[in-house]
Design an enzyme around this catalytic site. Sequence first.
Site, PDB file in Angstrom:
ATOM      1  N   PRO A 146       0.908  -1.168  -0.042  1.00  0.00           N
ATOM      2  CA  PRO A 146      -0.087   0.115  -0.200  1.00  0.00           C
ATOM      3  C   PRO A 146       1.027   1.222   0.184  1.00  0.00           C
ATOM      4  O   PRO A 146       1.955   1.268   0.679  1.00  0.00           O
ATOM      5  CB  PRO A 146      -0.749   0.075   1.291  1.00  0.00           C
ATOM      6  CG  PRO A 146       0.004  -0.991   2.183  1.00  0.00           C
ATOM      7  CD  PRO A 146       0.914  -1.907   1.417  1.00  0.00           C
ATOM      8  N   GLY A 147       0.471   2.313  -0.809  1.00  0.00           N
ATOM      9  CA  GLY A 147       1.184   3.615  -0.647  1.00  0.00           C
ATOM     10  C   GLY A 147       0.076   4.524  -0.244  1.00  0.00           C
ATOM     11  O   GLY A 147       0.039   4.983   0.726  1.00  0.00           O
ATOM     12  N   ARG A 148      -0.804   4.944  -1.230  1.00  0.00           N
ATOM     13  CA  ARG A 148      -1.830   6.016  -0.877  1.00  0.00           C
ATOM     14  C   ARG A 148      -2.446   5.769   0.370  1.00  0.00           C
ATOM     15  O   ARG A 148      -2.888   6.760   0.957  1.00  0.00           O
ATOM     16  CB  ARG A 148      -2.787   5.938  -2.152  1.00  0.00           C
ATOM     17  CG  ARG A 148      -3.836   7.177  -1.994  1.00  0.00           C
ATOM     18  CD  ARG A 148      -4.830   6.964  -2.988  1.00  0.00           C
ATOM     19  NE  ARG A 148      -4.531   6.364  -4.350  1.00  0.00           N
ATOM     20  CZ  ARG A 148      -4.257   7.116  -5.560  1.00  0.00           C
ATOM     21  NH1 ARG A 148      -4.363   8.373  -5.463  1.00  0.00           N
ATOM     22  NH2 ARG A 148      -4.054   6.581  -6.641  1.00  0.00           N
ATOM     23  N   ARG A 174      -2.047  16.202  -9.366  1.00  0.00           N
ATOM     24  CA  ARG A 174      -3.076  15.231  -9.372  1.00  0.00           C
ATOM     25  C   ARG A 174      -4.395  15.919 -10.013  1.00  0.00           C
ATOM     26  O   ARG A 174      -5.054  15.179 -10.999  1.00  0.00           O
ATOM     27  CB  ARG A 174      -3.507  14.545  -8.216  1.00  0.00           C
ATOM     28  CG  ARG A 174      -2.427  13.975  -7.627  1.00  0.00           C
ATOM     29  CD  ARG A 174      -2.635  13.073  -6.396  1.00  0.00           C
ATOM     30  NE  ARG A 174      -3.321  11.839  -6.868  1.00  0.00           N
ATOM     31  CZ  ARG A 174      -4.578  12.001  -6.749  1.00  0.00           C
ATOM     32  NH1 ARG A 174      -5.332  12.587  -6.141  1.00  0.00           N
ATOM     33  NH2 ARG A 174      -5.291  10.694  -7.208  1.00  0.00           N
ATOM     34  N   TYR A 221      -5.313  13.754 -13.424  1.00  0.00           N
ATOM     35  CA  TYR A 221      -6.192  12.819 -13.355  1.00  0.00           C
ATOM     36  C   TYR A 221      -7.711  13.266 -13.055  1.00  0.00           C
ATOM     37  O   TYR A 221      -8.433  12.545 -12.547  1.00  0.00           O
ATOM     38  CB  TYR A 221      -5.845  11.747 -12.229  1.00  0.00           C
ATOM     39  CG  TYR A 221      -4.343  11.298 -12.201  1.00  0.00           C
ATOM     40  CD1 TYR A 221      -3.998  10.495 -13.089  1.00  0.00           C
ATOM     41  CD2 TYR A 221      -3.584  11.800 -11.169  1.00  0.00           C
ATOM     42  CE1 TYR A 221      -2.675   9.866 -12.823  1.00  0.00           C
ATOM     43  CE2 TYR A 221      -2.338  11.349 -11.028  1.00  0.00           C
ATOM     44  CZ  TYR A 221      -1.622  10.463 -11.873  1.00  0.00           C
ATOM     45  OH  TYR A 221      -0.564  10.001 -11.802  1.00  0.00           O
ATOM     46  N   CYS A 253       0.982  29.213 -15.990  1.00  0.00           N
ATOM     47  CA  CYS A 253       0.199  29.817 -17.454  1.00  0.00           C
ATOM     48  C   CYS A 253      -0.328  28.662 -18.222  1.00  0.00           C
ATOM     49  O   CYS A 253       0.148  28.464 -19.248  1.00  0.00           O
ATOM     50  CB  CYS A 253       1.492  30.580 -18.143  1.00  0.00           C
ATOM     51  SG  CYS A 253       1.922  31.761 -17.057  1.00  0.00           S
TER      52      CYS A 253
HETATM   53  N1  LLP Z   1       2.820  -1.518  -6.108  1.00  0.00           N
HETATM   54  C1  LLP Z   1       2.924  -1.145  -7.499  1.00  0.00           C
HETATM   55  C2  LLP Z   1       3.586  -2.195  -8.100  1.00  0.00           C
HETATM   56  C3  LLP Z   1       2.333   0.114  -8.000  1.00  0.00           C
HETATM   57  O1  LLP Z   1       2.534   0.362  -9.292  1.00  0.00           O
HETATM   58  C4  LLP Z   1       1.702   0.966  -7.086  1.00  0.00           C
HETATM   59  C5  LLP Z   1       1.319   2.271  -7.622  1.00  0.00           C
HETATM   60  C6  LLP Z   1       1.422   0.485  -5.816  1.00  0.00           C
HETATM   61  C7  LLP Z   1       1.908  -0.607  -5.167  1.00  0.00           C
HETATM   62  C8  LLP Z   1       1.002   1.377  -4.732  1.00  0.00           C
HETATM   63  O2  LLP Z   1      -0.328   1.883  -4.916  1.00  0.00           O
HETATM   64  P1  LLP Z   1      -1.429   2.568  -3.966  1.00  0.00           P
HETATM   65  O3  LLP Z   1      -1.539   1.771  -2.956  1.00  0.00           O
HETATM   66  O4  LLP Z   1      -0.648   3.867  -3.899  1.00  0.00           O
HETATM   67  O5  LLP Z   1      -2.582   2.911  -4.666  1.00  0.00           O
HETATM   68  N2  LLP Z   1       0.250   9.270  -9.429  1.00  0.00           N
HETATM   69  C9  LLP Z   1      -1.140   8.321  -9.467  1.00  0.00           C
HETATM   70  C10 LLP Z   1      -1.076   6.833  -8.708  1.00  0.00           C
HETATM   71  C11 LLP Z   1       0.023   5.856  -9.479  1.00  0.00           C
HETATM   72  C12 LLP Z   1       0.098   4.643  -8.777  1.00  0.00           C
HETATM   73  C13 LLP Z   1       1.328   3.811  -9.358  1.00  0.00           C
HETATM   74  N3  LLP Z   1       1.733   2.687  -8.897  1.00  0.00           N
HETATM   75  C14 LLP Z   1      -2.164   9.121  -8.579  1.00  0.00           C
HETATM   76  O6  LLP Z   1      -1.668  10.075  -8.082  1.00  0.00           O
HETATM   77  O7  LLP Z   1      -3.289   8.831  -8.328  1.00  0.00           O
END
Ligand code: LLP
Length: 421
Positions: free
Chosen positions: A276-278, A314, A318, A346
């Site tokens: 998890p990241g987000r 973002r 998106y 701009c």
């Molecule tokens: N693992 C892999 C292999 C990934 O490609 C990603 C995200 C994650 C984990 C983490 O995903 P999360 O839990 O954060 O959803 N810039 C975009 C999001 C790009 C996500 C790319 N990969 C945004 O601002 O929504």
Amino acid sequence: MDHFLYKDGVLHAEDVAVSDIAAQVGTPFYVYSTATLTRHFKLFDDALSGMDHLVCFAMKSNSNLAVLKLMCELGSGVDVVSIGEYLKAKAAGFPGERIVFSGVGKTREEMRIALEGGIRQFNVESEPELAALNEVATSLGMKAPIALRVNPDVDAKTHAKIATGKSENKFGIPIATCRDVYKRAGEMPGIDVIGIDVHIGSQLTQLEPFELAFTKVAELTEALRADGHDIRRLDLGGGLGIPYERSNSAPPLPVEYTDVIRRTVGHLGCEIEIEPGRLISGNAGILVSSVIYLKHGEGRDFLIVDAAMNDLVRPSMYDAYHDIIPVTEPEAGEDQTPMDIVGPVCETGDTFAKARNMPGLGEGDLVAFRSAGAYGAVMASEYNSRPLIPEVLVKGDQFAVIRKRPSFDEMINRDTIPAWL
Ligand code: LLP
């Protein structure tokens, strides 16, 4: 839940008034909450208790060294997608055995550095990559631990730019043909096949796509074991979404997501990894900005703030929604007027919100963009020669600048002029 709440009429980050940080650091800036980061990590970690597991924070969402150090101390692993991320994770203190290397285009040089420095596993995304890793590991007299990233052809039902699990996406090896690839991997002297990896997309707000993907992974695990592979680890990726819009129904909770994991792959006795990241960093951060002007246009008002698309891309990239709130708490029942909230860059795309209802705001007033801790600072650029903005970490009643604002000279002097000019 996060730790950005109004206290005594002022937005606080934990116990620190956001206005106090602004007075010291200047705007715009990002601020992160230690308590929220910790809470979100623990939600996943606790929800997987009783299973052999490692939560590997996807540092692409927020890669500040201080945030990484905090995650490392909490016992997290880390998911990296470039050697830059790998070296940053190492600098923050992560041991190699807690670092997973994902990504569709790892170079031989990146593989060599990670093998020499120590790595938990490579998530391999193609046959050419597998062959290259075998070569590099063999030349070093090593065996590279790998999971193959499979593409389960599942619709993640998220924004097209962040969906990764359909066959038309560039990611992974088609699940239907991967048994052959596993067979070849199993015969390579420089490769140690340990598991399966899947990641179907980001900001998922429903559990069904996870359920479909993990069920396919469970079936594959049994098939590969029958083929003689010792599949002992499943990396199920990241992707669980967060509530950006408070009026919308909330996405599933981490515990509901981990219930899907238990139900679909729990019986296999594999070690579980998630990335998890987000969900860890998103609601643990806000972007604070101040109003430059309130401009009355034809039929609409523009609130021009000092943050822009280069600081938080973002919305323009998106069409993402971020809640934008005043740092001074509005009076109950205070009149709200719709306004377009825009930055100074701009481009028309430098628009954070259209016709957003806001209370009375004027020059110098502070606003906060919520849910900006993930994919905010990490995606920032210096477009329009606007220096990268600072990052601040709060813990209780203390705060520290964890990335300082560069001076204009530092930004200018990064370029060099050739002798012939
Ligand atoms: N693992 C892999 C292999 C990934 O490609 C990603 C995200 C994650 C984990 C983490 O995903 P999360 O839990 O954060 O959803 N810039 C975009 C999001 C790009 C996500 C790319 N990969 C945004 O601002 O929504």
